[in-house]
Design an enzyme around this catalytic site. Structure first.
Site, PDB file in Angstrom:
ATOM      1  N   ASP A   7      50.826 -18.138 122.601  1.00  0.00           N
ATOM      2  CA  ASP A   7      51.680 -17.521 121.588  1.00  0.00           C
ATOM      3  C   ASP A   7      52.925 -17.053 122.334  1.00  0.00           C
ATOM      4  OD1 ASP A   7      52.603 -16.355 119.207  1.00  0.00           O
ATOM      5  OD2 ASP A   7      51.695 -14.433 119.729  1.00  0.00           O
ATOM      6  N   GLU A  66      52.246 -22.402 119.518  1.00  0.00           N
ATOM      7  CA  GLU A  66      52.779 -22.192 118.182  1.00  0.00           C
ATOM      8  C   GLU A  66      54.196 -22.753 118.088  1.00  0.00           C
ATOM      9  OE1 GLU A  66      51.826 -18.567 115.693  1.00  0.00           O
ATOM     10  OE2 GLU A  66      53.923 -18.194 116.214  1.00  0.00           O
ATOM     11  N   ASP A 138      48.725 -10.254 120.360  1.00  0.00           N
ATOM     12  CA  ASP A 138      49.306 -11.486 120.900  1.00  0.00           C
ATOM     13  C   ASP A 138      48.240 -12.383 121.520  1.00  0.00           C
ATOM     14  OD1 ASP A 138      52.223 -11.072 120.422  1.00  0.00           O
ATOM     15  OD2 ASP A 138      51.835  -9.287 121.632  1.00  0.00           O
TER      16      ASP A 138
END
Length: 171
Positions: A7, A66, A138
């Site tokens: 991420d 992502e 996160d």
């Protein structure tokens, strides 16, 4: 198959490492690369070094990250894109294939709703991986990205195996 989920962020980059075997996913590690300093080139160097260290430590076979989403602030979106690019280069330099997933697809895959919030993602990741508590937000997002990839990969292999099992060829 060991999968690294990332991420990306220019201040905090989450990571999650899972082992996906025959549709079962086991937790290996997760955490955050916390970036210090104000100068963007130095922050990007820290992202690169952190991702490289994680890859060397856990030896994943694939990496999932992502995709960039459109943020309200263009400057923030550009910095996020640069951090994401650096993470992709770090994985590519270690000869890892990199797969990209939208935030909506990740949430849909893990929670069942593409509009799930961070708390829902944390709870589902914890439940799926049988963690003793909730991972940091996160890190949970990174684990969710790894789980999404494992699920997508498993679904694709199932289709290929099923199709080729009937004597046909996969094209």
């Amino acid at each position: 198959m060991i999968v690294l989920g990332i991420d990306p962020g220019s201040r905090i980059t989450g990571y999650g490492v899972i082992n996906s075997v025959s549709g079962r996913n086991e937790y290996i590690a997760s955490g955050c690369i916390r970036i210090k300093g104000d100068e963007l080139p130095d922050r990007l160097r820290q992202v690169y070094a952190g991702v490289t260290e994680i890859i060397e430590r856990y030896l994943p076979q694939e990496c999932a990250i992502e995709q960039v989403f459109m943020a309200r602030n263009a400057d923030s979106a550009l910095k996020l894109g640069q951090a994401r690019g650096v993470a992709i280069v770090a994985a590519s330099n270690q000869s890892l294939p990199v797969y990209e997933y939208s935030a909506r697809k990740v949430k849909q895959s893990v929670v069942g709703s593409g509009s799930a919030d961070k708390t829902q993602v944390q709870h589902m990741v914890s439940h799926i991986l049988k963690l003793p508590g909730l991972p940091q937000a996160d890190a949970a997002d990174a684990l969710a990205i790894a789980l999404c990839h494992a699920h997508s990969r498993s679904s694709l292999l199932s289709v290929v195996t099923h199709h080729s099992g009937r004597g046909g060829r996969w094209r």
